[in-house]
Design an enzyme around this catalytic site. Structure first.
Site, PDB file in Angstrom:
ATOM      1  N   GLY B  85      -2.874   3.090  -1.044  1.00 48.06           N
ATOM      2  CA  GLY B  85      -3.159   2.687   0.331  1.00 48.06           C
ATOM      3  C   GLY B  85      -4.268   1.649   0.391  1.00 48.06           C
ATOM      4  N   LEU B  86      -5.059   1.707   1.454  1.00 43.46           N
ATOM      5  CA  LEU B  86      -6.132   0.752   1.688  1.00 43.46           C
ATOM      6  C   LEU B  86      -5.637  -0.682   1.659  1.00 43.46           C
ATOM      7  CD1 LEU B  86      -9.147   2.294  -0.239  1.00 43.46           C
ATOM      8  CD2 LEU B  86      -8.604   2.444   2.164  1.00 43.46           C
ATOM      9  N   CYS B  87      -4.482  -0.912   2.276  1.00 39.51           N
ATOM     10  CA  CYS B  87      -4.000  -2.286   2.330  1.00 39.51           C
ATOM     11  C   CYS B  87      -3.503  -2.597   3.743  1.00 39.51           C
ATOM     12  CB  CYS B  87      -2.931  -2.542   1.279  1.00 39.51           C
ATOM     13  SG  CYS B  87      -1.665  -1.299   1.213  1.00 39.51           S
ATOM     14  N   GLY B  88      -4.220  -2.091   4.728  1.00 41.23           N
ATOM     15  CA  GLY B  88      -3.915  -2.445   6.108  1.00 41.23           C
ATOM     16  C   GLY B  88      -2.553  -1.930   6.529  1.00 41.23           C
TER      17      GLY B  88
END
Lengths: 134, 278
Positions: B85-88
């Site tokens: 994750g952590l990709c908008g």
């Protein structure tokens, strides 16, 4: 001797691009050679060895895993899903692949895809031969 | 009102977060550059493969099972998302696009953990899923996915295979797109002229078609990978900036707190001094 442009491309990179005098390639119905000013041609290639002579006379060989040779007025292109020069081949990996494929063929179970194992075996053999280790 | 000590701890922890997001941004930027190079490296092969396909499409009366249209009962959707994750909104974009396009009995082939959990949560049928494809992207993964799709199509399990992914438009923009992978859409042929075919055009087509499918999957994987890194880079850039804003605000509050405590102490001292003087 007249020279022409040869490009060898794979999905991951352009393996070779340069002026050559001639090349030979493993057609599915047998090997063939191409010189400059060859008739436009589209040929299917099997697993095997491609050799060519560069304009300065250097001979080079590489292993390919099947594909196409497209010869047209402005040069020739070889498309392969994998292509490696002899000195780039990882001999250990090729040996391991050969043994794996051989073992699958020796101990056939119903879920062994024979055609695939044979193709893998063929590729491994070819890479070992081109690398000059056997 | 928070005490001085509490404020100090918060500033310290947010500074840590900021250095992590900053590092992630730099890593994503480096990976994105590599991914863009990989897209560029695949271009010559793409052009040549296209030329071969055009040359063969110029022939009349050629047919191939993978080029034959059928009545569409069931579609398989190959959805490309990321493993991490952590990709908008990167994963939501491609998954939502697929989810809105699919009908009830369609099946999903999920590439990336995030895509799998998206469709599992919505009770969609997952035909197959692939993990860790993007960590060490190689053409072999494209072949595995493509062969799986081809087998499902040929066995009649599905009548159409769609490929849904985020196209890499620019660093700032990734566009969810859906393309038909199977059956292969017919293409405008090119007049062949005097051309030598070795062996027959039929055998050539037989060789070409699976390679074409493999390459379509490969191209989508490359685009999606570059898009993922670009999205992560931007998300982490925003996070770093936000952390900076929060630190600034907390520091201001901390200073105010310190000042007021000093003022209080001073007033105590002055009050004491005055009491002594009287």
């Amino acid at each position: 001797m007249a020279s022409f442009q040869l490009d060898i491309v794979t999905p991951e990179k352009t393996v070779y691009s340069g002026e050559i005098e001639h090349f030979h390639a493993p057609g599915v119905d047998g090997g063939f050679g191409v010189l400059a000013r060859h008739q436009p041609m589209l040929a299917a290639l099997g697993i095997g060895r491609v050799g060519f002579r560069e304009a300065d006379g250097t001979e080079r060989t590489l292993a390919i895993s099947g594909g196409f040779a497209n010869v047209s007025g402005d040069g020739a292109t070889i498309l392969a899903e994998a292509a490696e020069f002899g000195d780039e081949i990882d001999i250990e990996r090729a040996r391991a692949a050969r043994e794996r494929a051989q073992e699958r063929l020796d101990n056939r179970t119903p879920d062994v895809d024979v055609e695939r194992a044979q193709a893998a075996l063929g590729r491994a053999f070819m890479r070992l031969r081109v690398s000059g280790s056997e | 009102m928070a005490t001085l000590r509490q404020l100090r701890t918060r500033v310290a922890s947010i500074t840590n977060i900021q250095s992590v997001t900053n590092a992630m941004q730099l890593v994503a930027a480096a990976r994105m550059r590599r991914a863009q190079e990989a897209i560029a490296a695949a271009r010559p092969y793409a052009q040549q493969l296209d030329r071969v396909l055009q040359r063969l499409s110029g022939m009349e009366s050629l047919s191939h099972p993978l080029m034959t249209e059928r009545v569409i009962d069931r579609t398989a959707l190959i959805v490309l998302a990321s493993d991490r994750g952590l990709c908008g909104s990167f994963n939501t974009n491609s998954c939502r696009h697929a989810f809105n396009a699919m009908s009830l009995d369609d099946g999903i082939m999920a590439v990336g953990r995030k895509g799998r959990s998206f469709f599992r949560n919505r009770n969609c049928e997952i035909l197959n899923d692939y993990e860790d494809v993007f960590r060490d992207l190689s053409f072999a993964s494209a072949i595995t996915i493509a062969e799986d799709a081809v087998n499902r199509f040929l066995s009649g399990e599905v009548d159409r295979v769609m490929l849904i992914y985020n196209a890499f438009v620019s660093v700032a923009q990734q566009q969810p797109v859906s393309e038909q992978l199977l059956p292969i859409a017919p293409r405008e042929g090119e007049a062949t002229g005097v051309y030598l075919f070795e062996p027959s055009p039929e055998v050539l087509l037989e060789t070409l078609v699976p390679r074409h499918v493999n390459f379509q999957v490969w191209r989508a994987l490359l685009e999606s990978n570059a898009g993922e890194q670009a999205a992560r880079m931007r998300a982490m850039d925003n996070a770093t900036k936000n952390a900076g804003d929060v630190i600034e605000e907390l520091t201001r509050e901390m200073n105010k707190e310190r000042q007021s405590s000093i003022t209080l102490e001073l007033m105590d001292i002055i009050g004491g001094a005055e009491a002594v003087a009287q």
